[in-house]
Scaffold this motif. Sequence first.
Motif, short mmCIF file in Angstrom:
data_model
loop_
_atom_site.label_atom_id
_atom_site.label_comp_id
_atom_site.label_asym_id
_atom_site.label_seq_id
_atom_site.Cartn_x
_atom_site.Cartn_y
_atom_site.Cartn_z
N ARG A 18 0.81 -1.22 0.00
CA ARG A 18 0.00 0.00 0.00
C ARG A 18 0.84 1.28 0.00
N ARG A 19 2.14 1.12 0.16
CA ARG A 19 2.98 2.31 0.06
C ARG A 19 3.16 2.77 -1.38
N LEU A 20 2.78 1.94 -2.32
CA LEU A 20 2.92 2.29 -3.73
C LEU A 20 2.03 3.48 -4.08
N ASP A 36 7.06 -13.43 10.62
CA ASP A 36 6.30 -14.67 10.68
C ASP A 36 5.35 -14.80 9.50
N LEU A 37 4.67 -13.70 9.18
CA LEU A 37 3.69 -13.72 8.09
C LEU A 37 3.70 -12.37 7.39
N ILE A 38 4.05 -12.37 6.11
CA ILE A 38 3.97 -11.16 5.30
C ILE A 38 2.76 -11.31 4.40
N GLN A 39 1.98 -10.24 4.27
CA GLN A 39 0.75 -10.30 3.48
C GLN A 39 0.74 -9.21 2.41
N LEU A 40 0.37 -9.57 1.20
CA LEU A 40 0.09 -8.56 0.20
C LEU A 40 -1.12 -7.76 0.68
N HIS A 41 -1.00 -6.45 0.63
CA HIS A 41 -1.96 -5.58 1.30
C HIS A 41 -3.03 -5.08 0.32
N CYS A 42 -4.02 -5.91 0.10
CA CYS A 42 -5.16 -5.55 -0.76
C CYS A 42 -4.71 -4.99 -2.11
N PRO A 43 -3.92 -5.78 -2.84
CA PRO A 43 -3.47 -5.31 -4.15
C PRO A 43 -4.62 -5.30 -5.16
N PRO A 44 -4.45 -4.58 -6.27
CA PRO A 44 -5.46 -4.66 -7.33
C PRO A 44 -5.65 -6.10 -7.80
N THR A 45 -6.84 -6.41 -8.24
CA THR A 45 -7.17 -7.79 -8.60
C THR A 45 -6.19 -8.38 -9.61
#
Length: 328
Positions: free
Chosen positions: A85-87, A117-126
């Motif tokens: 989301r920093r993009l 422990d867990l890295i998550q893609l933060h609601c990227p575009p579909t």
Amino acid sequence: MNYRKLGRTGFSVSEISLGTWQVGGKWGDPFSHANADKILNTAVDAGINFIDTADVYGDGESEKAVGRLVRSRSERLFVATKCGRRLQPHTAEAYQPAVLRQFVEDSLRNMQLETIDLIQLHCPPTEVYYRPEIFGEFDRLREEGKIQHLGVSIEKVEEGLKAIEFPNVTTVQLIFNMFRQRPPELLFKEAARRNIGLIVRVPLASGLLTGKFSPQTHFSADDHRNFNRHGEAFDKGETFSGVDYETGLAAVEELKHVFGPQTPLAAQALRWILMFDEVSCVIPGASRPEQILSNLQAAELPALSAEQMQAVREIYDEKIKPMVHYSW
């Protein structure tokens, strides 16, 4: 505290955990490390062992507070953070393996930890969910010891279904609550079949399901519940779960009649989520330590009755479903 398995990660996590979007203070307020430390330590003292943060929360300050907590405690604490989301602009084209790698390394520096422990893609575009090279980069980060597991934070059910096709995706974070009831229809079933951990965010529909709001409730200019009701800043579904405020208030009044005045509606709303065995944990936020203790009441409540579950579904079907069910 009760604990559940977080899918294939094997982590045993507190079924009521902590989201840290507003952990330093209320939405719109400057980040307070003193307040964050009180909230985080109160959570751990109460048995919470899973903390969800993101690099954009407090512009990295939330991650710093979470890292400080982990380094100061002897308990095994599981840390999940997010990247993407920093993009600016936040577009599918901006998602590149090298950029995401840099975000992960920045988060490690913020938290002063050796691995996430867990890295998550933060609601990227579909569209990002159709790019194998993005998911492949996290295999390399895991091989290097910088992360342990990969997850995704989604807006839409369809994104979750696509994401879990990638073999290295172990968790899905999603909005699920009394006002957002579509996920169990298919996503929960597929997650269970693939042993995917489900992390539930926005469990109280941005506070609507606390039952404490009214038409006169004022939200500050910097609060997303004021400026994002129609999706002006980010996905509309993140604010009140996409429900029109006045409609939500009317539905809440009906829910209060279902559960009565003995127990806060917020606790019953959290207990409703925990009725679904596929859920690994729910991550309500807190802007002060007392809210942690209030949220934990849900773990002590008896199971909801079949009649209560049916009543919640009927209120959803009548008042909420038309405006949210097919959008997310």
